[in-house]
Design a protein around this motif. Structure first.
Motif, PDB file in Angstrom:
ATOM      1  N   LEU A  50       0.723  -1.021  -0.005  1.00  0.00           N
ATOM      2  CA  LEU A  50       0.173  -0.020  -0.059  1.00  0.00           C
ATOM      3  C   LEU A  50       0.964   1.423  -0.107  1.00  0.00           C
ATOM      4  CD1 LEU A  50      -2.951   1.059   0.095  1.00  0.00           C
ATOM      5  CD2 LEU A  50      -2.645   1.038   2.836  1.00  0.00           C
ATOM      6  N   TYR A  51       2.127   1.178   0.740  1.00  0.00           N
ATOM      7  CA  TYR A  51       2.841   2.360   0.764  1.00  0.00           C
ATOM      8  C   TYR A  51       3.602   2.746  -0.564  1.00  0.00           C
ATOM      9  CZ  TYR A  51       6.916   5.223   1.924  1.00  0.00           C
ATOM     10  OH  TYR A  51       7.846   6.240   2.073  1.00  0.00           O
ATOM     11  N   GLU A  52       3.826   1.495  -1.328  1.00  0.00           N
ATOM     12  CA  GLU A  52       4.356   1.647  -2.666  1.00  0.00           C
ATOM     13  C   GLU A  52       3.388   2.176  -3.769  1.00  0.00           C
ATOM     14  OE1 GLU A  52       7.387   1.544  -3.576  1.00  0.00           O
ATOM     15  OE2 GLU A  52       8.119   1.446  -1.587  1.00  0.00           O
ATOM     16  N   ARG A  53       2.027   1.990  -3.374  1.00  0.00           N
ATOM     17  CA  ARG A  53       0.865   2.113  -4.472  1.00  0.00           C
ATOM     18  C   ARG A  53       0.644   3.653  -4.235  1.00  0.00           C
ATOM     19  NH1 ARG A  53      -4.134  -1.309  -5.689  1.00  0.00           N
ATOM     20  NH2 ARG A  53      -4.047  -1.037  -7.779  1.00  0.00           N
ATOM     21  N   PHE A  54       0.754   4.177  -2.986  1.00  0.00           N
ATOM     22  CA  PHE A  54       0.433   5.616  -2.803  1.00  0.00           C
ATOM     23  C   PHE A  54       1.384   6.348  -3.509  1.00  0.00           C
ATOM     24  CE2 PHE A  54      -1.640   5.399   1.467  1.00  0.00           C
ATOM     25  CZ  PHE A  54      -3.196   5.738   0.949  1.00  0.00           C
ATOM     26  N   GLY A  55       2.580   6.009  -3.768  1.00  0.00           N
ATOM     27  CA  GLY A  55       3.471   6.571  -4.683  1.00  0.00           C
ATOM     28  C   GLY A  55       3.905   8.101  -4.318  1.00  0.00           C
ATOM     29  N   ILE A  56       3.564   8.532  -3.321  1.00  0.00           N
ATOM     30  CA  ILE A  56       3.876   9.772  -2.928  1.00  0.00           C
ATOM     31  C   ILE A  56       4.858  10.033  -1.790  1.00  0.00           C
ATOM     32  CG2 ILE A  56       1.481  10.491  -3.590  1.00  0.00           C
ATOM     33  CD1 ILE A  56       1.054  10.446  -0.179  1.00  0.00           C
ATOM     34  N   SER A  57       5.470  11.317  -1.740  1.00  0.00           N
ATOM     35  CA  SER A  57       6.543  11.661  -0.867  1.00  0.00           C
ATOM     36  C   SER A  57       5.681  12.160   0.523  1.00  0.00           C
ATOM     37  CB  SER A  57       7.340  12.699  -1.372  1.00  0.00           C
ATOM     38  OG  SER A  57       8.463  13.075  -0.278  1.00  0.00           O
ATOM     39  N   PHE A  58       5.945  11.357   1.632  1.00  0.00           N
ATOM     40  CA  PHE A  58       5.079  11.765   2.711  1.00  0.00           C
ATOM     41  C   PHE A  58       5.671  12.950   3.336  1.00  0.00           C
ATOM     42  CE2 PHE A  58       3.404   7.707   2.523  1.00  0.00           C
ATOM     43  CZ  PHE A  58       2.235   7.605   3.186  1.00  0.00           C
ATOM     44  N   ASP A  59       7.012  13.323   2.956  1.00  0.00           N
ATOM     45  CA  ASP A  59       7.595  14.509   3.359  1.00  0.00           C
ATOM     46  C   ASP A  59       6.941  15.788   2.753  1.00  0.00           C
ATOM     47  OD1 ASP A  59       9.456  13.375   5.206  1.00  0.00           O
ATOM     48  OD2 ASP A  59      10.828  13.103   3.487  1.00  0.00           O
ATOM     49  N   GLU A  60       6.579  15.576   1.502  1.00  0.00           N
ATOM     50  CA  GLU A  60       5.984  16.717   0.702  1.00  0.00           C
ATOM     51  C   GLU A  60       4.432  17.033   1.361  1.00  0.00           C
ATOM     52  OE1 GLU A  60       6.104  16.071  -3.481  1.00  0.00           O
ATOM     53  OE2 GLU A  60       8.282  16.130  -3.677  1.00  0.00           O
ATOM     54  N   VAL A  61       3.768  15.884   1.538  1.00  0.00           N
ATOM     55  CA  VAL A  61       2.520  15.672   1.929  1.00  0.00           C
ATOM     56  C   VAL A  61       2.433  16.294   3.468  1.00  0.00           C
ATOM     57  CG1 VAL A  61       0.584  14.394   2.563  1.00  0.00           C
ATOM     58  CG2 VAL A  61       1.747  13.860   0.439  1.00  0.00           C
ATOM     59  N   CYS A  62       3.407  16.039   4.228  1.00  0.00           N
ATOM     60  CA  CYS A  62       3.314  16.726   5.566  1.00  0.00           C
ATOM     61  C   CYS A  62       3.295  18.065   5.505  1.00  0.00           C
ATOM     62  CB  CYS A  62       4.610  16.085   6.243  1.00  0.00           C
ATOM     63  SG  CYS A  62       4.835  16.528   7.863  1.00  0.00           S
ATOM     64  N   PHE A  63       3.965  18.666   4.350  1.00  0.00           N
ATOM     65  CA  PHE A  63       4.079  20.133   4.866  1.00  0.00           C
ATOM     66  C   PHE A  63       2.782  20.964   3.877  1.00  0.00           C
ATOM     67  CE2 PHE A  63       8.485  19.081   5.722  1.00  0.00           C
ATOM     68  CZ  PHE A  63       8.345  19.534   7.190  1.00  0.00           C
ATOM     69  N   SER A  64       1.888  19.852   3.207  1.00  0.00           N
ATOM     70  CA  SER A  64       0.753  20.613   2.717  1.00  0.00           C
ATOM     71  C   SER A  64      -0.028  21.134   3.626  1.00  0.00           C
ATOM     72  CB  SER A  64      -0.081  19.418   2.152  1.00  0.00           C
ATOM     73  OG  SER A  64      -1.329  19.743   1.405  1.00  0.00           O
ATOM     74  N   SER A  65      -0.753  22.516   3.147  1.00  0.00           N
ATOM     75  CA  SER A  65      -1.566  23.100   4.006  1.00  0.00           C
ATOM     76  C   SER A  65      -2.843  22.625   4.269  1.00  0.00           C
ATOM     77  CB  SER A  65      -1.591  24.710   3.478  1.00  0.00           C
ATOM     78  OG  SER A  65      -2.114  24.736   2.068  1.00  0.00           O
ATOM     79  N   VAL A  66      -3.157  21.615   3.485  1.00  0.00           N
ATOM     80  CA  VAL A  66      -4.580  20.910   3.546  1.00  0.00           C
ATOM     81  C   VAL A  66      -4.613  20.350   5.093  1.00  0.00           C
ATOM     82  CG1 VAL A  66      -5.956  19.181   2.831  1.00  0.00           C
ATOM     83  CG2 VAL A  66      -4.654  20.452   1.088  1.00  0.00           C
ATOM     84  N   PHE A  67      -3.738  19.738   5.343  1.00  0.00           N
ATOM     85  CA  PHE A  67      -4.023  19.061   6.738  1.00  0.00           C
ATOM     86  C   PHE A  67      -4.035  19.959   8.109  1.00  0.00           C
ATOM     87  CE2 PHE A  67      -1.900  15.860   4.243  1.00  0.00           C
ATOM     88  CZ  PHE A  67      -2.761  14.787   3.936  1.00  0.00           C
ATOM     89  N   LEU A  68      -3.058  21.117   7.784  1.00  0.00           N
ATOM     90  CA  LEU A  68      -3.210  22.054   8.896  1.00  0.00           C
ATOM     91  C   LEU A  68      -4.509  22.736   8.747  1.00  0.00           C
ATOM     92  CD1 LEU A  68      -1.540  23.383  11.240  1.00  0.00           C
ATOM     93  CD2 LEU A  68      -0.434  24.895   9.643  1.00  0.00           C
ATOM     94  N   GLY A  69      -4.807  23.497   7.707  1.00  0.00           N
ATOM     95  CA  GLY A  69      -5.964  24.007   7.429  1.00  0.00           C
ATOM     96  C   GLY A  69      -7.187  23.101   7.775  1.00  0.00           C
ATOM     97  N   ALA A  70      -7.276  22.017   7.600  1.00  0.00           N
ATOM     98  CA  ALA A  70      -8.336  21.172   7.981  1.00  0.00           C
ATOM     99  C   ALA A  70      -8.540  21.134   9.596  1.00  0.00           C
ATOM    100  CB  ALA A  70      -8.362  19.689   7.409  1.00  0.00           C
TER     101      ALA A  70
END
Length: 195
Positions: free
Chosen positions: A101-121
């Motif tokens: 599942l981790y490979e299937r996501f295919g995203i960098s969690f470091d980039e996602v971590c700093f997305s303003s979507v989560f902090l805004g939510a």
């Protein structure tokens, strides 16, 4: 929390209070990953799955830690720290327990971590004063709204490649104009009232 309130939160999370189109959260990653519908769907699901987790986490920490200790003035900073730690824990769990599942996501969690979507939510969830179920519904339907926004914008973006437009509008200008028009369409749902 009544069924009517949950319905309002649900419709608001997907349409009227869409995190991308109404609040303009997470637009750099959103614009980067919506060039293809399959990539947009994968990115939308990867981000949309974590929004409920962080909404509930925000509710729990705000009610049990920040409010009793009178740390409301540091809420944004503490949520950012909580977000980074929570994302690292999620990444480690996915890597060790669900590597496929981790490979299937295919995203960098470091980039996602700093997305303003989560902090805004997290901040919207706490400032709206939702209950536990309200925070859960807000997270689930805001995640669904993010997925919807990703797929809709990717589809429109693919069609823009075949559209004739003036030379000076090609590329980024027409992309931002289109994003603004879709945002206006989504904001039109804010007038919905449930009786």
């Amino acid at each position: 929390m009544t069924l009517l309130n949950l319905l309002t939160i649900s419709v608001g999370g997907v349409l009227a209070q869409n995190l991308v189109f109404t609040h303009l959260l997470g637009t750099p990653a959103f614009l980067r990953d919506t060039k293809d519908i399959k990539v947009a769907l994968k990115h939308g699901i990867a981000v949309g799955c974590f929004i409920p987790f962080f909404s509930i986490l925000a509710y729990i920490f705000d009610r049990l830690v920040f409010t009793p200790l009178s740390l409301g003035y540091m809420r944004t900073f503490l949520f950012a720290i909580l977000l980074c730690g929570g994302m690292k824990i999620c990444e480690a769990m996915l890597k060790t327990r669900f590597p496929a599942l981790y490979e299937r996501f295919g995203i960098s969690f470091d980039e996602v971590c700093f997305s303003s979507v989560f902090l805004g939510a997290m901040l919207i969830c706490v400032s709206s004063g939702y209950s536990f179920f309200g925070a859960f519904f807000f997270g689930v339907f805001s995640g669904a709204g993010y997925i919807l926004a990703s797929v809709v914008f990717a589809a429109v973006r693919e069609n823009l490649e075949y559209t004739a437009c003036p030379k000076w509008l090609e590329g980024t200008p027409v992309l931002f104009i289109t994003l603004g028009l879709i945002a206006l369409a989504f904001m039109g749902f804010s007038g919905i009232k449930f009786i």
